[in-house]
Design an enzyme around this catalytic site. Structure first.
Site, mmCIF file in Angstrom:
data_model
loop_
_atom_site.group_PDB
_atom_site.id
_atom_site.type_symbol
_atom_site.label_atom_id
_atom_site.label_comp_id
_atom_site.label_asym_id
_atom_site.label_seq_id
_atom_site.Cartn_x
_atom_site.Cartn_y
_atom_site.Cartn_z
ATOM 1 N N CYS A 156 0.816 -1.216 0.000
ATOM 2 C CA CYS A 156 0.000 0.000 0.000
ATOM 3 C C CYS A 156 0.852 1.269 0.000
ATOM 4 C CB CYS A 156 -0.961 0.001 1.184
ATOM 5 S SG CYS A 156 -0.175 -0.111 2.802
ATOM 6 N N HIS B 46 -2.432 1.340 7.200
ATOM 7 C CA HIS B 46 -2.638 1.460 5.758
ATOM 8 C C HIS B 46 -2.196 2.838 5.278
ATOM 9 C CE1 HIS B 46 -4.280 0.177 1.965
ATOM 10 N NE2 HIS B 46 -5.118 1.207 1.892
ATOM 11 N N ASP C 195 -8.425 4.685 -1.945
ATOM 12 C CA ASP C 195 -7.820 3.486 -1.374
ATOM 13 C C ASP C 195 -7.086 2.696 -2.456
ATOM 14 O OD1 ASP C 195 -7.246 1.112 0.055
ATOM 15 O OD2 ASP C 195 -9.023 1.396 1.305
#
Length: 452
Positions: free
Chosen positions: A73, A179, A197
């Site tokens: 991520c 994240h 995202d």
């Protein structure tokens, strides 16, 4: 899972994939989130667009990508932001194309380590720095919700800056732990941020209340014991201090140049390089260059490259050419008069004079020159070679077979314990600025071994 850094939760889920049924996405917890593609999400988008706080959205979405690994991520977020800012990586991705990809972001952490364990806030900032971006980091302990709102409003109203959030998913009602994702926009009226995202296989883009996102940032990453937060990433339009020192740039006085040079000379690596160079100094009977233009050609290359960097053009030196080349002498540091190549770099009718001074303990200039009363603080070839060695990827030295020697050399070239100004300088050296330093080092060494 709380003890893992950002991205590790998804990595652990991947490792356990054989023990659980396969998944096709997850339902987005709503509230608190509002799915971007929903009627409410589209309304928020339209209003924010009209309010002027979606300026960065289009550059981000134009280059957006899904993270290629469950723990990537941070790498995917950074690749998206760097490409959105149109920063040239200076090296090929595939075929003839230069483009940031997760696989290229390995200067601060090995990819196999990130794949297995994820990546921390500090390492993402490090990667952004060494990729040529300007980065400002704000851990939750160093900022407030009001600070986040102010910075987000500024970035969302511009295409020159992007905000990256580091947060804990649990506080948003989502599965997983730490994240990273870029923020695509801001709705000032309802105080909501649009999270793009990068784990699109899991959750779609969604709006989230900014105070709740701040709470998710204000959590401890137990892998480091430090709070998460956010960072602002923008184009770095200023050449590194060392490049400005090489070119003798007088347009912007910066006391940091002398500080960085002194920090270079305080390293053990510098002492070793200096010792090795002194043992290889040429005698005064060395022959002259057969090609009289070699020095001028190298100087022209360095000056054109450097002038482009100093002017904020970090991707090309097109339209620049070197003219009026001549040689003279100047007072260099405290070492007496040295030979200096001077010239004028011309760009669209505007001229800028640059000077390059080779520094060699065996070379002293006694000629008459109008430059003789000017002191020029240039890096020596030892400074340049030291920084070039520090800038090489740590894996460069893995081929050394003698374990004791390898450990000793890795200690010498490690940047972990460098002073912050020097560490930042090394990390800011992009492939193009490194090319400029390599060319300058060639100029220095050519002058040293083939004096006029």
């Amino acid at each position: 899972m709380a003890s893992k850094p950002s991205g590790r939760a998804e990595s652990n889920q991947a490792a356990a994939a054989a023990a659980v049924p396969s998944l096709y996405g997850r339902a987005l917890p709503s509230p608190p989130a509002v799915e971007f593609a929903s009627a409410e999400g589209r309304r928020l988008f339209a209003e924010a667009l009209q309010g002027g706080t979606m300026q960065g959205f289009f550059t981000l979405v134009s280059v957006f990508q899904t993270q290629s690994e469950p723990a990537f991520c941070g790498l995917a977020t950074l690749a998206v932001v760097l490409n959105a800012l149109r920063i040239d990586p200076g090296r090929r991705w595939k075929g003839p194309w230069r483009w940031f990809d997760e696989s290229m972001l390995d200067c601060c952490e090995r990819l196999d380590t990130v794949r297995a364990e994820g990546i921390t806030f500090g390492k993402v900032a490090c990667l952004a720095h060494c990729s040529g971006a300007d980065v400002r980091t704000f851990r939750a302990a160093q900022a407030t919700l009001a600070d986040l709102r102010r910075h987000l409003l500024r970035c969302a109203s511009s295409q020159d800056c992007h905000l990256v959030a580091s947060y804990h998913r649990k506080l948003l009602g989502q599965t997983g732990t730490g994240h990273f994702s870029p923020i695509g926009g801001y709705h000032a009226g309802q105080d909501m941020a649009l999270i793009l995202d990068v784990a699109r296989f899991k959750y779609p883009p969604h709006w989230i209340p900014l105070p709740l996102l701040w709470e998710a940032m204000n959590t401890i990453d137990e892998a480091t014991g430090l709070l998460r937060g956010f960072m602002l990433i923008s184009r770095n339009t200023e050449a590194p201090l060392l490049i400005r020192a090489v070119l003798g740039d007088k347009r912007k006085e910066d006391p940091g140049q002398e500080k960085v040079l002194q920090q270079i000379r305080d390293t053990k690596l510098f002492q070793l390089v200096h010792k090795l160079q002194c043992s290889k100094q040429p005698c005064c009977s060395c022959s002259s260059l057969t090609d009289e233009d070699s020095i001028s050609q190298i100087a022209a290359s360095v000056c054109c490259e450097g002038t482009a960097l100093l002017s904020g053009n970090l991707s090309s030196r097109d339209g620049l050419f070197f003219s009026e080349t001549c040689s003279g002498c100047a007072q260099v540091n405290d070492e007496g008069l040295k030979n200096v190549t001077t010239g004028k770099v011309v760009s669209e009718g505007n001229g800028h004079v640059d000077k390059l001074a080779p520094i060699s303990s065996t070379e002293t200039c006694f000629c008459n020159s109008t430059l003789s009363n000017e002191t020029v603080n240039y890096p020596s070839n030892t400074d340049i070679l030291t920084v070039l060695l520090l800038s090489l990827h740590p894996s460069t030295w893995l081929c050394i077979e003698d374990e004791k020697l390898k450990a000793e050399f890795q200690s010498l070239v490690s940047t972990d314990d460098l002073p912050d100004p020097l560490k930042l300088e090394v990390r800011c050296l992009t492939p193009r600025t490194l090319h400029c330093l390599f060319t300058f080092a060639l100029y220095q060494i050519t002058n040293m071994f083939f004096p006029d």
